[in-house]
Design an enzyme around this catalytic site. Structure first.
Site, PDB file in Angstrom:
ATOM      1  N   CYS A  87       0.862  -1.183   0.000  1.00  0.00           N
ATOM      2  CA  CYS A  87       0.000   0.000   0.000  1.00  0.00           C
ATOM      3  C   CYS A  87       0.895   1.228   0.000  1.00  0.00           C
ATOM      4  CB  CYS A  87      -0.924  -0.001   1.216  1.00  0.00           C
ATOM      5  SG  CYS A  87      -1.945   1.487   1.351  1.00  0.00           S
TER       6      CYS A  87
ATOM      7  N   HIS B 226      -2.675  -4.250 -11.061  1.00  0.00           N
ATOM      8  CA  HIS B 226      -3.457  -3.076 -11.447  1.00  0.00           C
ATOM      9  C   HIS B 226      -3.883  -3.188 -12.906  1.00  0.00           C
ATOM     10  CE1 HIS B 226      -2.538  -0.665  -7.826  1.00  0.00           C
ATOM     11  NE2 HIS B 226      -1.454  -1.427  -7.810  1.00  0.00           N
TER      12      HIS B 226
ATOM     13  N   GLU C 153     -10.409  -0.199  -5.483  1.00  0.00           N
ATOM     14  CA  GLU C 153      -9.389  -1.099  -4.948  1.00  0.00           C
ATOM     15  C   GLU C 153      -9.977  -2.457  -4.583  1.00  0.00           C
ATOM     16  OE1 GLU C 153      -6.195   0.147  -2.412  1.00  0.00           O
ATOM     17  OE2 GLU C 153      -6.997   2.190  -2.352  1.00  0.00           O
TER      18      GLU C 153
ATOM     19  N   CYS D 150      -4.744   5.969  -3.849  1.00  0.00           N
ATOM     20  CA  CYS D 150      -4.049   4.680  -3.920  1.00  0.00           C
ATOM     21  C   CYS D 150      -2.658   4.939  -4.475  1.00  0.00           C
ATOM     22  CB  CYS D 150      -4.815   3.704  -4.805  1.00  0.00           C
ATOM     23  SG  CYS D 150      -3.986   2.108  -5.033  1.00  0.00           S
TER      24      CYS D 150
ATOM     25  N   GLY E  20      -1.618   2.464  -7.117  1.00  0.00           N
ATOM     26  CA  GLY E  20      -2.425   2.728  -8.305  1.00  0.00           C
ATOM     27  C   GLY E  20      -1.954   3.945  -9.067  1.00  0.00           C
TER      28      GLY E  20
END
Length: 275
Positions: free
Chosen positions: A71, A153, A210, A219, A222
């Site tokens: 994360c 992703h 997510e 994110c 991301g």
């Protein structure tokens, strides 16, 4: 159990110092504590644990109790926690945090004795699939770019996907359609789905659904995936600003090493005790 609520651009987690606290069944705890009506509220739970390889280990769980690998916003908060709370020496400006997807090197920026922001070496970012790859979602023929940032992703550029029938990412009804992207059969372990509007070669607007948490305000992985996808598609420069719902991140990419770097803030919101 004592906890700390922290956020990076509105991507909020409940953090527990597992150097001193013992957590039984963290997946179940994540589901309960992340509930915004009956719990503390957050996008999940992050345990800050000892590591024999780095300054700390970031053990993260999504709001649905599933375990995550990495994360980007969370790791900045972990860096802030271990610096501000004295787990590492106050003279340090380079930290190392272990994650399920490897050890990340972090440069921290300090103001008035506390970490204000950090730059995270996100590691080698890889293309996962064709460039671009075709997919059908909710009866729409779409294109995405698959990117691996230690977690999966799928990046959808609005200009490549007229069937989404929107001119801005703000028009997307992610609450309605997001699950179909997250749980598409192409991704057996689910995927983080990013929707990107290119504003200029150095600026994009971004929304994300997510895996395990739904739409979030930010994110980090991301944003990294989106910029690298834009570079690979020839639409972005090697450094870009990402406008997320919760604020901005700066992402840069080193083509020689394949590493991406994310810079953004982290903030401690409050402390409490879970009973």
């Amino acid at each position: 159990m004592k906890f700390t609520k922290m956020e990076g651009l509105g991507n909020d987690y409940v953090y527990v110092n597992a150097f001193t606290e013992k957590v039984e069944n963290p997946g179940e705890l994540a589901r309960r504590i992340a509930d915004r009506h009956f719990g503390v509220g957050g996008d999940g739970l992050i345990l800050i644990e000892p590591s024999d390889k780095a300054d700390a280990y970031m053990h993260m769980f999504n709001a649905d109790g599933s375990e995550g690998s990495m994360c980007g916003n969370g790791i900045r908060c972990v860096a802030k926690y271990i610096y501000d709370h004295g787990i590492v020496d106050k003279e340090r400006r380079q930290l190392r945090i272990e994650t399920k997807s490897g050890i990340k090197d972090i440069e921290i920026f300090v103001k008035d004795g506390k970490m204000e922001k950090a730059t995270v070496d996100m590691g080698e970012v890889k293309l996962d699939g064709e460039l671009p790859e075709n997919i059908e979602v909710r009866g729409m023929s779409l294109q995405f770019v698959g990117i691996d940032v230690g977690n999966p992703h799928a990046v959808y550029f609005l200009e490549d996907n007229p069937e989404l029938s929107v001119s801005s990412v703000s028009e997307l009804d992610l609450e309605k359609i997001g699950k179909d992207f997250e749980e598409h059969p192409r991704f057996p372990d689910k995927v983080n789905a990013e929707f990107i509007q290119v504003l200029s070669p150095s600026e994009i607007r971004f929304r994300v659904y997510e895996r395990g948490s739904g739409e979030t305000l930010a994110c980090g992985t991301g944003a990294t995936a989106a910029v690298v996808a834009g570079i690979l598609m020839g639409r972005l420069e090697d450094k870009a600003t990402v406008h997320l719902l919760g604020g901005d991140l700066e992402i840069s990419y080193d083509k020689k090493t394949g590493h991406a770097f994310m810079t953004g803030p982290a903030r401690e919101v409050f402390n409490g005790e879970w009973v």
